[in-house]
Scaffold this active site. Structure first.
Site, PDB file in Angstrom:
ATOM      1  CE  LYS A 192     -40.660  36.076  48.017  1.00 26.08           C
ATOM      2  NZ  LYS A 192     -40.426  37.546  47.939  1.00 26.08           N
ATOM      3  CE1 TYR A 226     -45.675  38.250  46.316  1.00 26.61           C
ATOM      4  CE2 TYR A 226     -44.942  36.752  44.590  1.00 26.61           C
ATOM      5  CZ  TYR A 226     -44.785  37.298  45.850  1.00 26.61           C
ATOM      6  OH  TYR A 226     -43.731  36.894  46.651  1.00 26.61           O
ATOM      7  CG  ASN A 254     -37.628  39.691  49.222  1.00 27.86           C
ATOM      8  OD1 ASN A 254     -38.026  38.710  48.591  1.00 27.86           O
ATOM      9  ND2 ASN A 254     -38.430  40.660  49.624  1.00 27.86           N
ATOM     10  CG  HIS A 259     -44.790  35.393  50.703  1.00 27.86           C
ATOM     11  ND1 HIS A 259     -45.221  36.655  50.389  1.00 27.86           N
ATOM     12  CD2 HIS A 259     -45.860  34.747  51.248  1.00 27.86           C
ATOM     13  CE1 HIS A 259     -46.511  36.765  50.709  1.00 27.86           C
ATOM     14  NE2 HIS A 259     -46.921  35.622  51.225  1.00 27.86           N
ATOM     15  CD  GLU A 277     -50.346  35.320  51.209  1.00 26.80           C
ATOM     16  OE1 GLU A 277     -50.217  36.452  50.719  1.00 26.80           O
ATOM     17  OE2 GLU A 277     -49.590  34.888  52.118  1.00 26.80           O
TER      18      GLU A 277
HETATM   19  P1  IDP Z   1     -43.357  41.413  51.355  1.00 28.63           P
HETATM   20  O1  IDP Z   1     -42.878  40.219  50.566  1.00 28.63           O
HETATM   21  O2  IDP Z   1     -42.387  41.773  52.432  1.00 28.63           O
HETATM   22  O3  IDP Z   1     -44.771  41.273  51.850  1.00 28.63           O
HETATM   23  P2  IDP Z   1     -44.415  43.219  49.333  1.00 28.63           P
HETATM   24  O4  IDP Z   1     -44.347  44.710  49.373  1.00 28.63           O
HETATM   25  O5  IDP Z   1     -45.741  42.573  49.550  1.00 28.63           O
HETATM   26  O6  IDP Z   1     -43.329  42.666  50.352  1.00 28.63           O
HETATM   27  O7  IDP Z   1     -43.837  42.780  47.914  1.00 28.63           O
HETATM   28  C1  IDP Z   1     -43.946  41.436  47.495  1.00 28.63           C
HETATM   29  C2  IDP Z   1     -42.644  41.017  46.871  1.00 28.63           C
HETATM   30  O8  IDP Z   1     -42.479  41.738  45.657  1.00 28.63           O
HETATM   31  C3  IDP Z   1     -41.390  41.330  47.692  1.00 28.63           C
HETATM   32  O9  IDP Z   1     -41.106  40.358  48.680  1.00 28.63           O
HETATM   33  C4  IDP Z   1     -40.344  41.353  46.602  1.00 28.63           C
HETATM   34  O10 IDP Z   1     -39.976  40.010  46.228  1.00 28.63           O
HETATM   35  C5  IDP Z   1     -41.096  41.985  45.439  1.00 28.63           C
HETATM   36  N1  IDP Z   1     -40.885  43.426  45.395  1.00 28.63           N
HETATM   37  C6  IDP Z   1     -41.487  44.376  46.143  1.00 28.63           C
HETATM   38  N2  IDP Z   1     -41.043  45.609  45.826  1.00 28.63           N
HETATM   39  C7  IDP Z   1     -40.153  45.433  44.820  1.00 28.63           C
HETATM   40  C8  IDP Z   1     -39.336  46.320  44.048  1.00 28.63           C
HETATM   41  O11 IDP Z   1     -39.355  47.545  44.226  1.00 28.63           O
HETATM   42  N3  IDP Z   1     -38.526  45.760  43.101  1.00 28.63           N
HETATM   43  C9  IDP Z   1     -38.490  44.404  42.886  1.00 28.63           C
HETATM   44  N4  IDP Z   1     -39.224  43.543  43.586  1.00 28.63           N
HETATM   45  C10 IDP Z   1     -40.047  44.036  44.551  1.00 28.63           C
HETATM   46 MG    MG Z   2     -46.596  41.246  50.895  1.00 28.03          MG
END
Ligand code: IDP
Ligand code: MG
Length: 149
Positions: free
Chosen positions: A9, A49, A112, A115, A126
């Protein structure tokens, strides 16, 4: 063999972590079958997303993922989807196991770093969203017999 999509990312690219992240996935034994640097536009971000549309963090997530270049890659291996997810660590870096990418380099869920596709259907969707068929290389690796039994 499974294929899965990884996105390094914008925060990881800005912080100079492309090599570190590719290295961790590559040395695990996963085979790279697609790899490129690109800038995700808003339309692509929304499709990728789409499951998160309507959630409070969605607008910020779209801004984040489109804010700078990313590196996208397709990795291949037995159980590649789960192995990648476990190598990345939990979505919330505070909950990620030590030794995972998110635990070692990140602090917040909204930054984080990486992805990884979360299941076979999402992986297929994807991979097709980010790569043309011609950009994916099926190649035989001489070390495969030392990595797979
Ligand atoms: P993942 O990336 O581990 O699959 P997901 O729940 O699918 O996690 O969420 C997608 C992305 O959305 C996360 O990697 C993160 O970048 C962002 N995200 C998820 N939850 C939050 C939040 O509560 N605050 C801000 N960003 C979030
Ligand atoms: Mg996800």
């Amino acid at each position: 063999m499974e294929r899965t999509l990884v996105i390094i990312k914008p925060d990881a690219v800005q912080r100079g972590l492309i090599g570190e992240i590719i290295s961790r996935l590559e040395r695990r034994g996963l085979k790279i079958v697609g790899l490129k640097l690109m800038q995700i536009d808003e339309a692509l971000a929304r499709r990728h997303y789409a499951v998160h549309e309507g959630k409070p963090f969605f607008p910020g997530l779209i801004r984040y993922i489109t804010s700078a270049p990313v590196v996208v890659m397709v990795l291949e291996g037995r159980e590649a989807i789960e192995i990648v997810r476990r190598t990345l660590g939990a979505t919330r870096p505070a909950e990620a196991a030590p030794g995972t990418i998110r635990a070692d380099f990140a602090l917040e869920v909204g930054r984080n770093l990486v992805h990884g596709s979360d299941g076979p259907e999402t992986a297929a969707f994807e991979v097709a969203l980010f790569f043309d068929q011609a950009e994916l290389i099926s190649w035989s690796r001489d070390t495969d017999r030392w990595i797979f039994e």
